[in-house]
Design a protein around this motif. Structure first.
Motif, mmCIF file in Angstrom:
data_model
loop_
_atom_site.group_PDB
_atom_site.id
_atom_site.type_symbol
_atom_site.label_atom_id
_atom_site.label_comp_id
_atom_site.label_asym_id
_atom_site.label_seq_id
_atom_site.Cartn_x
_atom_site.Cartn_y
_atom_site.Cartn_z
ATOM 1 N N LYS A 103 0.830 -1.198 0.000
ATOM 2 C CA LYS A 103 0.000 0.000 0.000
ATOM 3 C C LYS A 103 0.871 1.257 0.000
ATOM 4 O O LYS A 103 0.597 2.207 -0.721
ATOM 5 C CB LYS A 103 -0.910 -0.001 1.228
ATOM 6 C CG LYS A 103 -2.162 -0.832 1.010
ATOM 7 C CD LYS A 103 -3.105 -0.733 2.179
ATOM 8 C CE LYS A 103 -4.340 -1.578 1.906
ATOM 9 N NZ LYS A 103 -5.027 -1.963 3.133
ATOM 10 N N VAL A 150 2.193 1.600 -3.530
ATOM 11 C CA VAL A 150 1.213 1.833 -4.594
ATOM 12 C C VAL A 150 0.493 3.164 -4.401
ATOM 13 O O VAL A 150 0.224 3.883 -5.362
ATOM 14 C CB VAL A 150 0.210 0.663 -4.638
ATOM 15 C CG1 VAL A 150 -0.978 1.009 -5.497
ATOM 16 C CG2 VAL A 150 0.893 -0.574 -5.163
ATOM 17 N N LEU A 151 0.184 3.475 -3.161
ATOM 18 C CA LEU A 151 -0.595 4.684 -2.937
ATOM 19 C C LEU A 151 0.277 5.919 -2.820
ATOM 20 O O LEU A 151 -0.181 7.025 -3.033
ATOM 21 C CB LEU A 151 -1.443 4.533 -1.672
ATOM 22 C CG LEU A 151 -2.402 3.346 -1.678
ATOM 23 C CD1 LEU A 151 -3.137 3.234 -0.368
ATOM 24 C CD2 LEU A 151 -3.401 3.443 -2.820
ATOM 25 N N LEU A 167 -1.309 1.087 -11.732
ATOM 26 C CA LEU A 167 -1.516 1.628 -10.389
ATOM 27 C C LEU A 167 -3.003 1.733 -10.076
ATOM 28 O O LEU A 167 -3.427 1.456 -8.956
ATOM 29 C CB LEU A 167 -0.864 3.001 -10.265
ATOM 30 C CG LEU A 167 0.646 3.008 -10.093
ATOM 31 C CD1 LEU A 167 1.160 4.436 -10.059
ATOM 32 C CD2 LEU A 167 1.028 2.312 -8.806
ATOM 33 N N ARG A 168 -3.767 2.126 -11.086
ATOM 34 C CA ARG A 168 -5.220 2.208 -10.869
ATOM 35 C C ARG A 168 -5.791 0.846 -10.483
ATOM 36 O O ARG A 168 -6.574 0.718 -9.544
ATOM 37 C CB ARG A 168 -5.905 2.665 -12.164
ATOM 38 C CG ARG A 168 -6.293 4.122 -12.153
ATOM 39 C CD ARG A 168 -6.912 4.478 -13.472
ATOM 40 N NE ARG A 168 -8.344 4.258 -13.508
ATOM 41 C CZ ARG A 168 -9.081 4.429 -14.605
ATOM 42 N NH1 ARG A 168 -8.501 4.789 -15.748
ATOM 43 N NH2 ARG A 168 -10.373 4.250 -14.583
ATOM 44 N N GLN A 226 -4.717 -0.067 -6.976
ATOM 45 C CA GLN A 226 -5.437 0.639 -5.914
ATOM 46 C C GLN A 226 -6.801 0.006 -5.661
ATOM 47 O O GLN A 226 -7.211 -0.181 -4.520
ATOM 48 C CB GLN A 226 -5.586 2.113 -6.291
ATOM 49 C CG GLN A 226 -4.285 2.878 -6.094
ATOM 50 C CD GLN A 226 -4.207 4.145 -6.901
ATOM 51 O OE1 GLN A 226 -5.155 4.528 -7.567
ATOM 52 N NE2 GLN A 226 -3.064 4.811 -6.852
ATOM 53 N N GLN A 227 -7.484 -0.345 -6.757
ATOM 54 C CA GLN A 227 -8.787 -0.995 -6.575
ATOM 55 C C GLN A 227 -8.628 -2.373 -5.951
ATOM 56 O O GLN A 227 -9.389 -2.764 -5.044
ATOM 57 C CB GLN A 227 -9.495 -1.144 -7.922
ATOM 58 C CG GLN A 227 -9.830 0.173 -8.577
ATOM 59 C CD GLN A 227 -10.236 -0.025 -10.026
ATOM 60 O OE1 GLN A 227 -11.086 -0.842 -10.336
ATOM 61 N NE2 GLN A 227 -9.628 0.716 -10.923
ATOM 62 N N LYS A 230 -7.918 -2.249 -2.256
ATOM 63 C CA LYS A 230 -9.092 -1.839 -1.496
ATOM 64 C C LYS A 230 -10.031 -3.022 -1.299
ATOM 65 O O LYS A 230 -10.612 -3.205 -0.238
ATOM 66 C CB LYS A 230 -9.801 -0.733 -2.286
ATOM 67 C CG LYS A 230 -10.547 0.262 -1.402
ATOM 68 C CD LYS A 230 -11.273 1.246 -2.290
ATOM 69 C CE LYS A 230 -11.097 2.674 -1.843
ATOM 70 N NZ LYS A 230 -11.630 3.601 -2.856
#
Lengths: 198, 222, 589
Positions: free
Chosen positions: C394, C397-398, C491-492, C495-496, C499
């Motif tokens: 995280k 990535v974030l 990355l998108r 991120q999903q 989550k």
């Protein structure tokens, strides 16, 4: 403006350069040769000098890290060594490049196999460190080692590891892979408790 | 003083050393200086073969930083290199080039076999196009096991090489012997790879028995 | 599988009416597609391309159905996988030819992307393609004895037909196999071979072909052309790759890639291995992105195994997370070394490797190895994330990777030197890209938004929102930009996925050391960082695959290299090659 892109690039390299001093000053004296310094340099906030100065300092080895396999023996109360390996041969069968050779012990009187290997060889010039032997061993007898400092001058004399060279005590295993060890011991204890109850 | 004297066998390698020079400590001190100069400036050749080459590049990059050992000057030309890091699987199609590159390197030259493939064929050993260890063709100084060795393992191998360099003497190294060193004959791509050094063997060996033997072996084991 | 086969079948019935007796359904159990008469191949393929829109020839491979059975017949089978460049499932067709006279028409005229794949089938299986303009050996050298992938060919270190070898256990006296070879090496020669009469050939055929290609090129001024060999030991060839180039001054008039310097017999070893043993070997194909290779192979075998190997949800998420992290690390590397090739010596590469090292730390913590992850199992993954790793992913990535990708964008994209070296260089038109079977970033940079994750979704990719990156100039600069775009899209997805990452099992059932794979064939393909990575696996119900073929994107992307380079300066060859982003482990296999 022509040249702006180049200037931007130089600006980025300059910030990298300056960043190393900022970080050094902020971490004054603690950035190198300390565990928290290494942790910082391998974290998301790492900037500036990225180098881990092996051999003086070394990257923390994650528990799952695998290199050459080794065999585990338990030390009994009287100090004798008990191999966990029963020479069932699953590791030799699942090994993708077929680098494991096992000699099964036969009882000299009955001729029946004894659950202990007479010899166990691994040709580390073939081994691909895939970890299958450790993964599929039903007795937790073979595990992947963390020791990577194995360079040598002569492969013909040294690179076929025999049982003596491969065997290491269970305490060593507990040292390098504490969570795995704890989990396996818990499963074992549970099984034994079940057996006792029966 | 006496322990710094060169061992007896050092003077018995073909050089005619005058008796008054036999106990000369100058030669060992020179060795030390000479070795120090070499151990901190081993220039590897920029020469990657396979997966291990990626780890070699990572070793040269910022996290492991070969420059700390004076080895960051990767030379694309063998003429300027001291060390050949054989980083990856050596194939039959590639071995003539590797031997040629080795011959082109100036002395003193070292070879480091990085990874299982370069040392002994590795997981691909059984393949029909794979050479089972680069040491079948060129002499290897240090073997680094692993598949692939991590950058730290490679650094350990390079330190081992430095150790080896430290233990050398100008008098005994093979490339300063009278007559110099013969270049290694370059293998030929025939119906299979041909090592010119094997020519005498061809007369005594026919191709057929080789297979019969291994087949019999495996049948026996089964 | 039935769903996939259904659509083309209906279309083919129309074809069957047009070609009565030419096309028949492949009715062997576990097989899909159709069998086409060998002599009607050209006619059939033309109709496929021009009438039905199957314009993308993905994979050609050959299978040797050798049998000891007196009743049954031994034959070679060529397997073709065709796709529409607008998306959809595959159309599979096969051609069966006799073993004693394996000749078939070449498809190079129709699909130039067949070039290298047909040469490979000739090299390893000995199938002659009539009408192929340049049928030379591609992975082995000219003069090599035998066709190694034929089932009756034995290599010098031959031990047994299938692993595990019987002599490893229980009486395993260790030996090194070379000690049993009379030469002490991995060599064997035909009977009566006399080495003293053998003259090493300096690739005369290669230079002939080069000269022939150069004849088509004419200049007003009559100048002498020279042949230059780049590689196999050359710092800019990304490994042991060789290009034979014919130059007129500094202009390239002909270029022929020469490969095979890292041919490590992946397919032959793969057919000797059991199914699970191949997993760590796939790591070593494209060694920069081992997780994607695992993914493709796992998909292919899971297709064969059916429902019992459907991964649980958490495993699917972990797979996607790892595959996308791999894509980012691969593209970082590709951009860094493209810039190296351009002469930005090492600064961008070093910055990129820094981020890659942080991703590799995660791989090492999760799988145990930095590069050779060996993480996927049939029906799941090998182990769960260790404590603290999820947070590390995280963080990266974030926080860190978006920042660093923006930084990379800032210092490279607008750099005038890069633009002047890259823009308009090595242009590929969309038509060419499809015809030459280019895949991945190379295809998408030419304006063809074809991404298997969208076009033919696998795993759980249909649950994520992301765009297929596409650029429209088809030059080196666009191929650089598209990699930056793809990293952002990855990355998108990450991120999903982070989550939504569910808790639960990571493996369907137990993890047996020998899996049961029913007989049949399967083709699993993923959108690897380099393009379409496909695994064609044929099982006959035994523990080992009968045929194991890899459709390697780097290898097939090289088909178009000559077309990209001819007419340009020699300095641009290096950049063109860098922009394709090859990995030699995958090119040569």
């Amino acid at each position: 403006m022509f040249g702006l892109g180049i200037l931007k690039g130089m600006w980025v390299t300059l910030t990298h350069f300056v960043g190393s001093f900022v970080d050094d000053i902020r971490w004054l004296g603690r950035r190198y040769y300390t565990p928290e310094g290494i942790a910082h340099r391998t974290s998301k906030d790492a900037r500036g000098v990225f180098t881990v100065q092996y051999p003086e300092e070394s990257l923390p080895i994650p528990e799952e890290f695998r290199f050459i396999p080794f065999l585990i023996y338990d030390v009994e109360e009287d100090g004798s060594h008990q191999d966990r390996c029963t020479s069932c041969g699953i590791c030799a069968k699942v090994c993708p490049p077929q680098c494991i050779w096992i000699v099964r012990t036969d009882d000299p009187e009955t001729g029946r196999p004894v659950p202990e290997p007479a010899e166990f060889f691994i040709d580390i010039d073939i081994c691909m460190n895939c970890g299958y032997c450790a993964e599929y061993c039903p007795f937790d007898a073979i595990k992947m080692d963390h020791d990577f400092e194995l360079s040598s001058f002569d492969r013909h004399a040294e690179h076929i590891y025999n049982k003596d060279k491969l065997s290491k005590p269970a305490s060593y295993y507990a040292g390098i892979r504490p969570t795995n060890y704890a989990r396996e011991e818990a499963i074992k204890a549970e099984k034994e408790a079940k057996k006792a109850n029966r | 003083m006496s322990e710094m004297n060169p061992p007896e066998n050092m003077n018995s390698n073909g050089y005619e050393v005058p008796p008054e020079m036999r106990n000369n400590i100058a030669i060992t001190t020179l060795d030390k200086i000479w070795n120090m100069g070499r151990r901190y400036s081993v220039w590897p050749m920029m020469f990657g073969l396979a997966c291990c080459a990626i780890e070699m590049i990572c070793t040269a990059a910022s996290r492991y930083d070969l420059a700390r050992f004076g080895m960051e000057v990767m030379r694309p030309s063998p003429r300027q290199a001291d060390l050949m890091i054989v980083s990856g699987t050596v194939t039959k199609k590639m071995i003539p080039q590797i031997v040629r590159l080795y011959n082109q390197m100036p002395e003193p030259k070292y070879v480091l076999a990085m990874g299982a493939c370069a040392s002994g064929g590795g997981p691909f050993k059984e393949g029909y196009n794979v050479v089972s260890g680069v040491d079948k063709y060129v002499p290897v100084d240090v073997y680094v096991p692993g598949c692939p060795p991590t950058p730290q393992a490679l650094l350990h191998g390079l330190m081992k090489l430095q150790e080896k360099i430290d233990s050398e003497s100008i008098r005994t190294v093979r490339w300063y012997q009278p007559g110099g060193e013969e270049p290694i004959p370059v293998p030929i791509l025939g119906p299979d790879i041909i090592d010119p050094r094997d020519f005498p063997k061809f007369k005594s060996v026919k191709a057929a028995p080789a297979k019969a033997e291994t087949a019999a072996e495996s049948a026996e084991a089964a | 599988m039935t769903e996939q086969a259904a659509a083309p079948e209906r279309e083919l019935t129309a074809l069957e009416q047009r070609f009565p007796g030419v096309v028949t359904l492949d009715e062997r159990k576990g097989y899909e597609g159709h069998i086409v008469q060998a002599d009607k191949l050209i006619e059939f393929a033309t109709a496929l391309r021009d009438e039905m829109g199957y314009d993308y020839l993905s994979s050609i491979t050959a299978v040797d159905y050798l049998t000891d059975d007196e009743e049954a017949e031994s034959f070679f089978e060529l397997v073709y996988h065709m796709y529409k460049s607008t998306g959809g499932a595959a159309l599979v067709f096969k051609i069966q030819i006799p073993r004693d006279n394996p000749v078939v028409d070449s498809l190079v005229e129709l699909y130039p992307g067949a070039d290298f794949q047909e040469r490979e089938a000739w090299d390893l299986m000995g199938i002659k393609f009539e009408g192929h303009p340049d049928l030379r050996r591609i992975l082995m050298w000219d003069g090599f004895e035998g066709f190694p992938l034929r089932k009756d060919w034995k290599e010098p270190y031959y031990e047994e037909d299938a692993k595990p070898f019987g002599n490893r256990w229980p009486g395993g006296q260790v030996y090194r196999i070379e000690d049993k070879n009379p030469y002490g090496k991995n060599n064997q020669y035909p009977d009566g071979f006399d080495p003293s009469t053998w003259k090493e050939s300096e690739d005369p055929k290669l230079y002939e072909v080069l000269e022939k290609a150069a004849m088509e090129y004419s200049e007003d001024i009559d100048t002498e052309q020279v042949v230059v060999n780049l590689g196999p030991q050359h710092p800019s060839t990304h490994g042991v790759f060789r290009m034979a180039v014919r130059l007129d001054g500094e202009t390239i008039v002909a270029l022929k890639p020469v490969m095979g310097y890292l041919h490590r017999n992946h397919e032959q070893i793969g057919e000797r291995n059991t199914f699970i043993m191949n997993m760590p070997f796939t790591d070593r194909l494209d060694y920069l992105s081992s997780m994607s290779n695992n993914f493709g192979y796992a998909l292919a075998v899971e297709k064969l195994m059916g429902d019992k190997a459907t991964p649980p949800e958490r495993a699917e998420y972990l797979r996607v997370i790892m595959a996308e992290l791999t894509r980012i690390s691969n593209h970082l590397w590709a951009i860094g070394f493209l810039l190296n090739d351009l002469g930005a010596f090492f600064t961008p590469a070093l910055y990129a490797i820094e981020e890659r090292e942080l991703i590799l730390d995660i791989f090492e913590a999760v799988t145990g190895s930095r590069m050779m992850c060996n993480y996927f199992r049939f029906g799941g993954v090998a182990r769960d994330l260790p404590e603290g790793t999820e947070q590390k992913i995280k963080d990266l990535v974030l926080e860190r990777l978006p920042r660093k990708i923006d930084e990379l964008d800032l210092y490279l994209t607008e750099n005038e030197l890069i633009r002047s070296r890259c823009e308009g260089v090595g242009v590929i038109t969309p038509e060419d890209a499809i015809a030459y079977s280019a895949a991945g970033p190379v295809l998408r940079a030419s304006g063809v938004p074809y991404d298997i994750r969208k076009a033919d979704p696998y795993s759980i990719y249909d649950e994520f929102k992301f765009d297929v990156a596409a650029r429209y100039h088809g030059d080196v600069y666009d191929r650089y930009l598209i990699r930056v775009d793809e990293m952002r899209q990855s990355l998108r997805i990450l991120q999903q996925a982070l989550k939504k990452l569910p808790k639960g099992e990571i493996l369907n059932g137990k993890n047996p050391y020998q899996v049961r794979v029913p007989a049949g064939e399967a083709y699993g393909r993923v959108e690897g960082p380099k393009g379409e990575l496909g695994f064609y696996v044929v099982s006959n119900g035994k523990p080992n695959p009968w045929r194991y073929h890899v459709r390697a994107p780097s290898f097939i992307n090289l088909t178009i290299l000559e077309k990209m380079c001819v007419g340009q300066k020699v300095a641009d060859v290096v950049v063109n090659l860098g922009s394709i982003d090859i990995v030699l482990g995958e090119v040569d296999r």
